[in-house]
Design a protein around this motif. Structure first.
Motif, PDB file in Angstrom:
ATOM      1  N   GLY A   1      -6.217   3.118  -0.974  1.00 58.96           N
ATOM      2  CA  GLY A   1      -5.485   2.252  -1.872  1.00 58.96           C
ATOM      3  C   GLY A   1      -6.258   1.106  -2.458  1.00 58.96           C
ATOM      4  O   GLY A   1      -5.670   0.293  -3.147  1.00 58.96           O
TER       5      GLY A   1
ATOM      6  N   GLU B   1      -6.461 -11.208 -10.733  1.00 56.78           N
ATOM      7  CA  GLU B   1      -5.378 -11.724 -11.561  1.00 56.78           C
ATOM      8  C   GLU B   1      -5.933 -12.376 -12.820  1.00 56.78           C
ATOM      9  O   GLU B   1      -7.109 -12.732 -12.872  1.00 56.78           O
ATOM     10  CB  GLU B   1      -4.616 -12.787 -10.781  1.00 56.78           C
TER      11      GLU B   1
ATOM     12  N   ASP C   1       6.863 -11.944  -3.036  1.00 57.10           N
ATOM     13  CA  ASP C   1       6.038 -12.765  -3.929  1.00 57.10           C
ATOM     14  C   ASP C   1       5.880 -12.068  -5.272  1.00 57.10           C
ATOM     15  O   ASP C   1       5.358 -10.956  -5.351  1.00 57.10           O
ATOM     16  CB  ASP C   1       4.649 -12.989  -3.315  1.00 57.10           C
TER      17      ASP C   1
ATOM     18  N   SER D   1       1.242  -3.871  -1.952  1.00 55.78           N
ATOM     19  CA  SER D   1       1.125  -2.424  -1.765  1.00 55.78           C
ATOM     20  C   SER D   1       2.135  -1.697  -2.636  1.00 55.78           C
ATOM     21  O   SER D   1       3.254  -2.158  -2.840  1.00 55.78           O
ATOM     22  CB  SER D   1       1.356  -2.056  -0.293  1.00 55.78           C
TER      23      SER D   1
ATOM     24  N   HIS E   1       2.204   2.231   3.807  1.00 54.46           N
ATOM     25  CA  HIS E   1       1.392   1.035   4.050  1.00 54.46           C
ATOM     26  C   HIS E   1       2.287  -0.177   4.291  1.00 54.46           C
ATOM     27  O   HIS E   1       1.991  -1.021   5.140  1.00 54.46           O
ATOM     28  CB  HIS E   1       0.476   0.764   2.849  1.00 54.46           C
TER      29      HIS E   1
ATOM     30  N   ASP F   1       2.207  -2.556   7.375  1.00 52.63           N
ATOM     31  CA  ASP F   1       1.924  -3.989   7.237  1.00 52.63           C
ATOM     32  C   ASP F   1       3.007  -4.842   7.899  1.00 52.63           C
ATOM     33  O   ASP F   1       2.732  -5.961   8.352  1.00 52.63           O
ATOM     34  CB  ASP F   1       1.797  -4.361   5.756  1.00 52.63           C
TER      35      ASP F   1
HETATM   36  N1  NAP Z   1      -1.504 -16.830  -6.853  1.00 54.76           N
HETATM   37  C1  NAP Z   1      -2.439 -16.011  -7.298  1.00 54.76           C
HETATM   38  O1  NAP Z   1      -3.259 -16.351  -8.175  1.00 54.76           O
HETATM   39  C2  NAP Z   1      -2.506 -14.615  -6.748  1.00 54.76           C
HETATM   40  C3  NAP Z   1      -3.620 -13.811  -6.989  1.00 54.76           C
HETATM   41  C4  NAP Z   1      -3.638 -12.516  -6.466  1.00 54.76           C
HETATM   42  C5  NAP Z   1      -2.577 -12.068  -5.700  1.00 54.76           C
HETATM   43  N2  NAP Z   1      -1.484 -12.873  -5.490  1.00 54.76           N
HETATM   44  C6  NAP Z   1      -0.348 -12.415  -4.665  1.00 54.76           C
HETATM   45  O2  NAP Z   1      -0.881 -12.029  -3.405  1.00 54.76           O
HETATM   46  C7  NAP Z   1      -0.479 -10.687  -3.138  1.00 54.76           C
HETATM   47  C8  NAP Z   1      -1.524 -10.004  -2.293  1.00 54.76           C
HETATM   48  O3  NAP Z   1      -2.709  -9.811  -3.036  1.00 54.76           O
HETATM   49  P1  NAP Z   1      -3.115  -8.392  -3.622  1.00 54.76           P
HETATM   50  O4  NAP Z   1      -1.932  -7.497  -3.598  1.00 54.76           O
HETATM   51  O5  NAP Z   1      -3.762  -8.610  -4.920  1.00 54.76           O
HETATM   52  O6  NAP Z   1      -4.234  -7.922  -2.616  1.00 54.76           O
HETATM   53  P2  NAP Z   1      -4.216  -7.506  -1.054  1.00 54.76           P
HETATM   54  O7  NAP Z   1      -2.848  -7.646  -0.499  1.00 54.76           O
HETATM   55  O8  NAP Z   1      -5.321  -8.226  -0.405  1.00 54.76           O
HETATM   56  O9  NAP Z   1      -4.647  -5.985  -1.130  1.00 54.76           O
HETATM   57  C9  NAP Z   1      -3.842  -5.045  -1.775  1.00 54.76           C
HETATM   58  C10 NAP Z   1      -4.491  -3.694  -1.540  1.00 54.76           C
HETATM   59  O10 NAP Z   1      -4.367  -3.394  -0.150  1.00 54.76           O
HETATM   60  C11 NAP Z   1      -3.921  -2.043  -0.024  1.00 54.76           C
HETATM   61  N3  NAP Z   1      -3.138  -1.981   1.210  1.00 54.76           N
HETATM   62  C12 NAP Z   1      -2.074  -2.724   1.561  1.00 54.76           C
HETATM   63  N4  NAP Z   1      -1.654  -2.396   2.812  1.00 54.76           N
HETATM   64  C13 NAP Z   1      -2.465  -1.401   3.226  1.00 54.76           C
HETATM   65  C14 NAP Z   1      -2.543  -0.637   4.399  1.00 54.76           C
HETATM   66  N5  NAP Z   1      -1.691  -0.824   5.414  1.00 54.76           N
HETATM   67  N6  NAP Z   1      -3.509   0.308   4.497  1.00 54.76           N
HETATM   68  C15 NAP Z   1      -4.379   0.511   3.483  1.00 54.76           C
HETATM   69  N7  NAP Z   1      -4.366  -0.189   2.332  1.00 54.76           N
HETATM   70  C16 NAP Z   1      -3.414  -1.133   2.217  1.00 54.76           C
HETATM   71  C17 NAP Z   1      -3.099  -1.778  -1.240  1.00 54.76           C
HETATM   72  O11 NAP Z   1      -3.153  -0.412  -1.561  1.00 54.76           O
HETATM   73  P3  NAP Z   1      -1.800   0.486  -1.651  1.00 54.76           P
HETATM   74  O12 NAP Z   1      -1.072   0.022  -2.869  1.00 54.76           O
HETATM   75  O13 NAP Z   1      -2.326   1.892  -1.757  1.00 54.76           O
HETATM   76  O14 NAP Z   1      -1.062   0.241  -0.376  1.00 54.76           O
HETATM   77  C18 NAP Z   1      -3.818  -2.598  -2.323  1.00 54.76           C
HETATM   78  O15 NAP Z   1      -4.820  -1.845  -2.935  1.00 54.76           O
HETATM   79  C19 NAP Z   1      -0.315 -10.090  -4.535  1.00 54.76           C
HETATM   80  O16 NAP Z   1       0.357  -8.857  -4.514  1.00 54.76           O
HETATM   81  C20 NAP Z   1       0.386 -11.212  -5.238  1.00 54.76           C
HETATM   82  O17 NAP Z   1       1.763 -11.227  -4.904  1.00 54.76           O
HETATM   83  C21 NAP Z   1      -1.446 -14.138  -5.987  1.00 54.76           C
END
Ligand code: NAP
Length: 338
Positions: free
Chosen positions: A30, A36, A116, A301, A306, A310
């Motif tokens: 994934g 962003e 979020d 995700s 996943h 999580d």
């Molecule tokens: N305030 C800001 O500027 C800002 C910036 C970035 C993000 N955010 C927020 O923070 C949240 C988290 O950041 P993010 O989503 O960008 O990155 P992240 O949570 O660090 O990573 C997301 C990645 O992890 C994978 N993943 C999740 N659980 C998994 C598991 N159990 N096993 C394997 N892979 C897994 C997902 O793939 P799959 O889809 O295949 O599960 C996805 O590719 C965002 O969704 C958003 O709400 C805020």
């Protein structure tokens, strides 16, 4: 010594505009991707500071020693305004509206109660649909969204527009998405929204020490939450120490390294070994490390399996040695491209 406690009192922060809410919260492949939308950190806010009527202020006396600690038996933390926030939830960055609807539904079904989203993600309507069709009562859900920088000069309207898209009467936590022009005016609009009952808690995202300090001097309600990139290679310890002066909780975005780099963290030998020790996945180890470090964690995700994994991080805990080993991975290495 004139401590942080005195500093907070001098600023005259309002404490607890809304009443406390008790929320019972909990629990590879994934990765490939992008960051962003970028926002440069300039500050051209021309709006003069407004001050609340002094009679309306209740001054906090929160001491640094009262910095919120997570309760991992309940999966919650009490914010500096007395409101209870779940410490683990679903992130929705890069998800379409339909994907966000499915992921939020899966997260609520898995026991997560924190969501979020952000105006700029373009999926607030999908998040709203998932909440509407869920059997989880609204007052057990903690919904976060963010004001995008282009809306800072018309923040009051932007808040109402988010409420409409989300199909909600109130937002639990509203953040300024980035430091930018008119951010002080936008923050004051969020304070007005708290007074109007449209928003329960407010905070910042992508602010660092100087910007955070500038906002403290300009506003009345201290940020309840600061949401910044935080992951094992970029642990934000200095910022976290800095925001402790207002009892502000750190919330980790890119908690797993982001879509583009989570595999790097999953393959890290220290994280992989800890995962083997506990018979859990590297993602679960990283999430558990965040929670034991008092970082609110919102892994994103699109995959229900996943999401269930999580959420399932309350049945094991990392030892002090394991925590220290992951702490030692800190190397000031950001995965975001800004
Ligand atoms: N305030 C800001 O500027 C800002 C910036 C970035 C993000 N955010 C927020 O923070 C949240 C988290 O950041 P993010 O989503 O960008 O990155 P992240 O949570 O660090 O990573 C997301 C990645 O992890 C994978 N993943 C999740 N659980 C998994 C598991 N159990 N096993 C394997 N892979 C897994 C997902 O793939 P799959 O889809 O295949 O599960 C996805 O590719 C965002 O969704 C958003 O709400 C805020």
């Amino acid at each position: 010594m004139p401590g942080k406690n005195e500093d907070i009192t001098r600023r005259g922060f309002v404490k607890g505009a809304a009443g406390a809410l008790t929320i019972a919260a909990l629990g590879m492949a994934g990765c490939v991707g992008k960051s962003e939308p970028q926002q440069s950190a300039n500050n051209n806010d021309q709006t003069s500071a407004e001050t609340l009527d002094a009679n309306e202020k209740e001054v906090t006396t929160m001491a640094a020693s009262e910095v919120p600690q997570f309760d991992l038996t309940k999966g919650t933390v009490e914010l500096n305004n007395g409101i209870t926030m779940p410490v683990l939830g679903i992130g929705t960055y890069i998800l379409s509206s339909d994907q966000a609807e499915r992921s939020v539904t899966a997260a609520l079904d898995a026991g997560m109660r924190l969501i979020d989203t952000a105006r700029i993600y373009g999926n607030e309507d999908g998040v709203g649909r998932a909440i509407a069709k869920s059997s989880v009562p609204r007052d057990e859900i903690f919904l976060t969204t963010k004001l995008w920088t282009a809306d800072f000069s018309s923040a009051a309207n932007a808040i109402d527009a988010s409420l409409r898209r989300l199909n909600q009467d109130y937002i639990d936590l509203l953040l300024l998405h980035h430091e930018a022009a008119s951010d002080e005016a936008a923050y004051r609009a969020m304070e007005d929204a708290v007074a109007a009952g449209k928003v329960r808690s407010i905070g910042l995202s992508n602010f660092y020490e100087s910007g955070f300090e500038r906002m403290l001097d300009a506003v009345s309600i201290p940020p309840a939450v600061l949401q910044n990139e935080t992951q094992p290679y970029f642990q934000e310890r200095a910022v976290k120490d800095f925001i402790a002066q207002t009892g502000t909780v750190l919330e980790a975005w890119f908690p797993l390294g982001g879509k583009g780099d989570c595999r790097t963290l999953f393959a890290d030998p220290v994280i992989a070994e800890v995962a083997t020790n506990h018979g859990v996945s590297p993602a679960q180890v990283i999430i558990r490390w965040h929670l034991q470090n008092n970082n609110v964690c919102i892994p994103g995700s699109s995959n229900p399996e996943h999401i269930r994994e999580d959420a399932d991080v309350f049945g094991f805990s990392l030892t002090a040695d394991e925590m220290a080993a992951i702490d030692d991975l800190d190397r000031n290495h950001r995965f975001a491209s800004y």
